[in-house]
Each structure stands twice: as C-alpha cells, then as structure tokens.
Write a protein that holds these residues in place. Sequence first.
Motif, PDB file in Angstrom:
ATOM      1  N   LEU A  18     -41.639 -25.848  23.000  1.00  0.00           N
ATOM      2  CA  LEU A  18     -42.478 -26.753  23.789  1.00  0.00           C
ATOM      3  C   LEU A  18     -43.950 -26.492  23.511  1.00  0.00           C
ATOM      4  CD1 LEU A  18     -40.875 -26.517  27.326  1.00  0.00           C
ATOM      5  CD2 LEU A  18     -41.452 -28.632  26.209  1.00  0.00           C
ATOM      6  N   LEU A  19     -44.751 -27.519  23.610  1.00  0.00           N
ATOM      7  CA  LEU A  19     -46.189 -27.336  23.588  1.00  0.00           C
ATOM      8  C   LEU A  19     -46.644 -26.875  24.972  1.00  0.00           C
ATOM      9  CD1 LEU A  19     -47.368 -30.540  21.702  1.00  0.00           C
ATOM     10  CD2 LEU A  19     -47.196 -28.209  20.802  1.00  0.00           C
ATOM     11  N   TRP A  20     -47.757 -26.153  25.020  1.00  0.00           N
ATOM     12  CA  TRP A  20     -48.291 -25.659  26.290  1.00  0.00           C
ATOM     13  C   TRP A  20     -48.527 -26.804  27.266  1.00  0.00           C
ATOM     14  CZ3 TRP A  20     -48.644 -21.599  29.175  1.00  0.00           C
ATOM     15  CH2 TRP A  20     -49.583 -21.543  30.200  1.00  0.00           C
ATOM     16  N   ARG A  21     -49.130 -27.897  26.787  1.00  0.00           N
ATOM     17  CA  ARG A  21     -49.443 -29.011  27.678  1.00  0.00           C
ATOM     18  C   ARG A  21     -48.182 -29.651  28.242  1.00  0.00           C
ATOM     19  NH1 ARG A  21     -50.910 -31.794  22.558  1.00  0.00           N
ATOM     20  NH2 ARG A  21     -49.323 -33.394  22.262  1.00  0.00           N
ATOM     21  N   ASP A  81     -50.027 -18.956  38.831  1.00  0.00           N
ATOM     22  CA  ASP A  81     -48.624 -19.238  39.105  1.00  0.00           C
ATOM     23  C   ASP A  81     -48.119 -20.352  38.179  1.00  0.00           C
ATOM     24  OD1 ASP A  81     -46.132 -19.060  40.375  1.00  0.00           O
ATOM     25  OD2 ASP A  81     -46.695 -20.546  41.891  1.00  0.00           O
ATOM     26  N   VAL A  82     -48.904 -21.398  38.030  1.00  0.00           N
ATOM     27  CA  VAL A  82     -48.540 -22.498  37.137  1.00  0.00           C
ATOM     28  C   VAL A  82     -48.460 -21.983  35.699  1.00  0.00           C
ATOM     29  CG1 VAL A  82     -49.279 -24.732  36.195  1.00  0.00           C
ATOM     30  CG2 VAL A  82     -49.460 -24.273  38.651  1.00  0.00           C
ATOM     31  N   ALA A  83     -49.435 -21.166  35.302  1.00  0.00           N
ATOM     32  CA  ALA A  83     -49.435 -20.614  33.944  1.00  0.00           C
ATOM     33  C   ALA A  83     -48.200 -19.750  33.709  1.00  0.00           C
ATOM     34  CB  ALA A  83     -50.705 -19.805  33.704  1.00  0.00           C
ATOM     35  N   GLY A  84     -47.849 -18.943  34.693  1.00  0.00           N
ATOM     36  CA  GLY A  84     -46.655 -18.099  34.562  1.00  0.00           C
ATOM     37  C   GLY A  84     -45.377 -18.911  34.452  1.00  0.00           C
ATOM     38  N   ARG A  85     -45.264 -19.945  35.270  1.00  0.00           N
ATOM     39  CA  ARG A  85     -44.084 -20.811  35.216  1.00  0.00           C
ATOM     40  C   ARG A  85     -44.007 -21.534  33.875  1.00  0.00           C
ATOM     41  NH1 ARG A  85     -43.784 -23.979  41.021  1.00  0.00           N
ATOM     42  NH2 ARG A  85     -44.161 -22.184  42.358  1.00  0.00           N
ATOM     43  N   ALA A  86     -45.157 -21.987  33.387  1.00  0.00           N
ATOM     44  CA  ALA A  86     -45.181 -22.680  32.096  1.00  0.00           C
ATOM     45  C   ALA A  86     -44.784 -21.723  30.970  1.00  0.00           C
ATOM     46  CB  ALA A  86     -46.561 -23.281  31.841  1.00  0.00           C
ATOM     47  N   ALA A  87     -45.292 -20.500  31.030  1.00  0.00           N
ATOM     48  CA  ALA A  87     -44.944 -19.500  30.012  1.00  0.00           C
ATOM     49  C   ALA A  87     -43.445 -19.200  30.045  1.00  0.00           C
ATOM     50  CB  ALA A  87     -45.758 -18.227  30.216  1.00  0.00           C
ATOM     51  N   ASP A  88     -42.877 -19.082  31.241  1.00  0.00           N
ATOM     52  CA  ASP A  88     -41.439 -18.849  31.373  1.00  0.00           C
ATOM     53  C   ASP A  88     -40.654 -20.005  30.781  1.00  0.00           C
ATOM     54  OD1 ASP A  88     -41.860 -16.440  32.645  1.00  0.00           O
ATOM     55  OD2 ASP A  88     -41.493 -17.234  34.666  1.00  0.00           O
ATOM     56  N   GLY A  93     -37.392 -22.201  26.114  1.00  0.00           N
ATOM     57  CA  GLY A  93     -37.222 -23.357  25.233  1.00  0.00           C
ATOM     58  C   GLY A  93     -37.436 -24.622  26.000  1.00  0.00           C
ATOM     59  N   SER A  94     -36.997 -25.713  25.456  1.00  0.00           N
ATOM     60  CA  SER A  94     -37.270 -27.023  26.048  1.00  0.00           C
ATOM     61  C   SER A  94     -36.451 -27.289  27.299  1.00  0.00           C
ATOM     62  CB  SER A  94     -37.021 -28.127  25.021  1.00  0.00           C
ATOM     63  OG  SER A  94     -35.673 -28.109  24.608  1.00  0.00           O
ATOM     64  N   GLY A  95     -35.458 -26.467  27.584  1.00  0.00           N
ATOM     65  CA  GLY A  95     -34.658 -26.688  28.791  1.00  0.00           C
ATOM     66  C   GLY A  95     -33.470 -27.576  28.524  1.00  0.00           C
ATOM     67  N   PRO A  96     -32.775 -27.952  29.573  1.00  0.00           N
ATOM     68  CA  PRO A  96     -31.561 -28.752  29.397  1.00  0.00           C
ATOM     69  C   PRO A  96     -31.873 -30.159  28.896  1.00  0.00           C
ATOM     70  CG  PRO A  96     -32.087 -28.555  31.719  1.00  0.00           C
ATOM     71  CD  PRO A  96     -33.054 -27.674  30.968  1.00  0.00           C
ATOM     72  N   LEU A  97     -30.975 -30.670  28.110  1.00  0.00           N
ATOM     73  CA  LEU A  97     -31.114 -32.027  27.587  1.00  0.00           C
ATOM     74  C   LEU A  97     -30.479 -32.990  28.552  1.00  0.00           C
ATOM     75  CD1 LEU A  97     -31.886 -33.873  25.228  1.00  0.00           C
ATOM     76  CD2 LEU A  97     -29.649 -33.407  24.250  1.00  0.00           C
ATOM     77  N   CYS A  98     -31.197 -34.021  28.919  1.00  0.00           N
ATOM     78  CA  CYS A  98     -30.694 -35.021  29.858  1.00  0.00           C
ATOM     79  C   CYS A  98     -30.634 -36.359  29.147  1.00  0.00           C
ATOM     80  CB  CYS A  98     -31.619 -35.102  31.072  1.00  0.00           C
ATOM     81  SG  CYS A  98     -31.077 -36.333  32.277  1.00  0.00           S
TER      82      CYS A  98
END
Length: 101
Positions: A18-21, A81-88, A93-98
């Motif tokens: 994923l991109l940071w943004r 907190d947002v930065a930490g969640r984004a880093a996690d 990875g990109s997460g589940p595919l929907c």
Amino acid sequence: MSTIVPLPGTRRRRRSELLWREAVGDVLREARQDRGERILDTASAAGVSPQYLSEVERGLKDPSSEMLSAITGALELPVHDVAGRAADRMARGSGPLCLAA
C-alpha cells in the motif's frame, strides 16, 4: 462473460504494498465511519472541503501535516495514533480483498 469496470477514482494500482496515503485514508475513513459521521460533518469540523476529505480517504491526496492534524483533530484522534494504524496496515499488506457482484 462479465467485465469489471472500476468506478472513477477507485482504481488502485496492482502492487504488493500500500502507499502511505492509501493507508492513512483507510484509517481516517474507518475512524469517521466508526463515529457515525458523514464526510460533510468531519470536513466541516476540520475546516476542509468535503471533496478534499473524500480524496484523502480514497488515497488520492497526500495531506500535509497541517491538514492531517486538522482532520485527526476533528475525529478526536492523535496524529501518532493514525500514523501507527496506517503503519500497521502497511505491514499487513493491502488487507482483505472485497469483490462485489
């Protein structure tokens, strides 16, 4: 058979990371939705346009630190907190595919 046509502004490049943004946008959207707020509500509280917030949430805009602070302030979340969640999210990875039918 059928062709999948992406909605305007929703296409993401194929890649393993994923991109940071995009990760930040996903975190902000989830936080806003968890609060039960509309984009208009959060954008108004942050002092940004609803269009801008929508683009940030969709990963199309990379907000400056000032804009990110305004948006996270409206969501009552610390930037770290947002930065930490984004880093996690990026580490997973990109997460589940929907897929929609």
